[in-house]
Design an enzyme around this catalytic site. Structure first.
Site, PDB file in Angstrom:
ATOM      1  N   HIS A 158      84.051  27.629  57.242  1.00  0.00           N
ATOM      2  CA  HIS A 158      84.783  26.624  56.315  1.00  0.00           C
ATOM      3  C   HIS A 158      84.237  26.748  54.691  1.00  0.00           C
ATOM      4  CE1 HIS A 158      85.520  22.598  54.374  1.00  0.00           C
ATOM      5  NE2 HIS A 158      86.637  22.544  55.229  1.00  0.00           N
ATOM      6  N   GLU A 188      92.844  27.037  53.565  1.00  0.00           N
ATOM      7  CA  GLU A 188      92.474  26.059  52.543  1.00  0.00           C
ATOM      8  C   GLU A 188      92.121  26.372  51.313  1.00  0.00           C
ATOM      9  OE1 GLU A 188      90.868  22.273  55.043  1.00  0.00           O
ATOM     10  OE2 GLU A 188      89.290  23.366  54.279  1.00  0.00           O
TER      11      GLU A 188
HETATM   12  O1  G3P Z   1      88.279  20.855  56.470  1.00  0.00           O
HETATM   13  C1  G3P Z   1      89.164  19.861  55.766  1.00  0.00           C
HETATM   14  C2  G3P Z   1      88.985  19.899  54.354  1.00  0.00           C
HETATM   15  O2  G3P Z   1      88.206  20.785  53.681  1.00  0.00           O
HETATM   16  C3  G3P Z   1      90.042  19.255  53.351  1.00  0.00           C
HETATM   17  O3  G3P Z   1      89.614  18.257  52.734  1.00  0.00           O
HETATM   18  O4  G3P Z   1      89.208  16.066  51.793  1.00  0.00           O
HETATM   19  O5  G3P Z   1      90.982  18.083  51.031  1.00  0.00           O
HETATM   20  O6  G3P Z   1      91.408  16.658  53.170  1.00  0.00           O
HETATM   21  P1  G3P Z   1      90.356  17.105  51.963  1.00  0.00           P
END
Ligand code: G3P
Length: 230
Positions: free
Chosen positions: A102, A150
């Site tokens: 992550h 992400e």
């Molecule tokens: O693992 C999920 C995360 O990194 C996304 O975070 O707060 O942008 O939904 P958020």
């Protein structure tokens, strides 16, 4: 091996909520939030999974029947590994799988293959995170159960990957045909989820949209409807 909690199969499309270290999702509040996920998932017949802190996995997994993920694990075996997270211990605590790499817990690329081997040995579902398409493709070549893209600059913000970078989703789905692609960062609405799934993503990773929501039930209900419509 003795397991606590029930083993839950991870099915797509899935919404995985990462509890991170949010106060609203720590300790007994992790359990309450996980139960809320279970309730809404059951009501709408959708696939939700939760990803609480390691300390909370046993408590959560022993009381909910949706998949429970860990934030991270180490590629170690039983023995002299003080401070490491042993995959067997996670599994015995009731975890069904884990995130890996992550953005907030990155590991050297060279360790990912070893970790995936350990996960296969214990029968652990792996969602390996990547910060961009290039990294996602390199990770996909190692055959995790899913790869999660992400964009780090969008994590924790209010602009979602679906609205800011829809192209990264469609390209990833096209260029990574053999491994399910999950996307996350900034997801706050059902529309964000609908767009991601429409572009071919098999799931969505979310954190602050749920953990910082004034009314998590309302948000989860909106997310469930979006998943259901997929
Ligand atoms: O693992 C999920 C995360 O990194 C996304 O975070 O707060 O942008 O939904 P958020």
């Amino acid at each position: 091996m003795l397991y606590y909690g029930s083993m839950e199969e991870v099915k797509f499309p899935v919404l995985i909520t990462n509890f991170k270290t949010y106060e609203s999702a720590t300790g007994v509040r992790a359990l309450e939030l996980a139960k809320l996920h279970e309730e809404v998932a059951k009501e709408y017949g959708v696939n939700f999974a939760v990803c609480p802190q390691v300390m909370d996995i046993w408590m959560v997994a022993s009381q909910v029947k949706i998949p429970v993920f860990a934030h991270h694990f180490d590629a170690v075996t039983h023995g002299q590994f003080t401070g490491h997270i042993l995959p067997e211990a996670l599994k015995m605590a009731g975890a069904d799988g884990s995130l890996l790499n992550h953005a907030e817990k990155r590991i050297p690329f060279s360790q990912i293959a070893d970790s995936l081997n350990r996960a296969r040995e214990v029968g652990f579902f792996t969602v390996v995170c990547a910060r961009d398409l290039k990294e996602a493709k390199e990770i996909a070549a190692l055959n995790p159960d899913a790869v999660a893209i992400e964009p780090p600059e969008l994590i924790g913000g209010d602009i979602s990957v679906s609205s800011a970078s829809p192209d990264i989703i469609s390209k990833a789905v096209k260029e990574i045909p053999r491994v399910p692609v999950i996307v996350g960062a900034g997801v706050k609405t059902g529309e964000d989820i609908k767009i991601a799934l429409k572009l071919g993503a098999k799931g969505v990773l979310v954190a602050s949209g749920v953990t910082r929501a004034a009314d998590p039930r309302k948000v989860l209900t909106e997310f469930a409807k979006a998943l259901k419509g997929a």
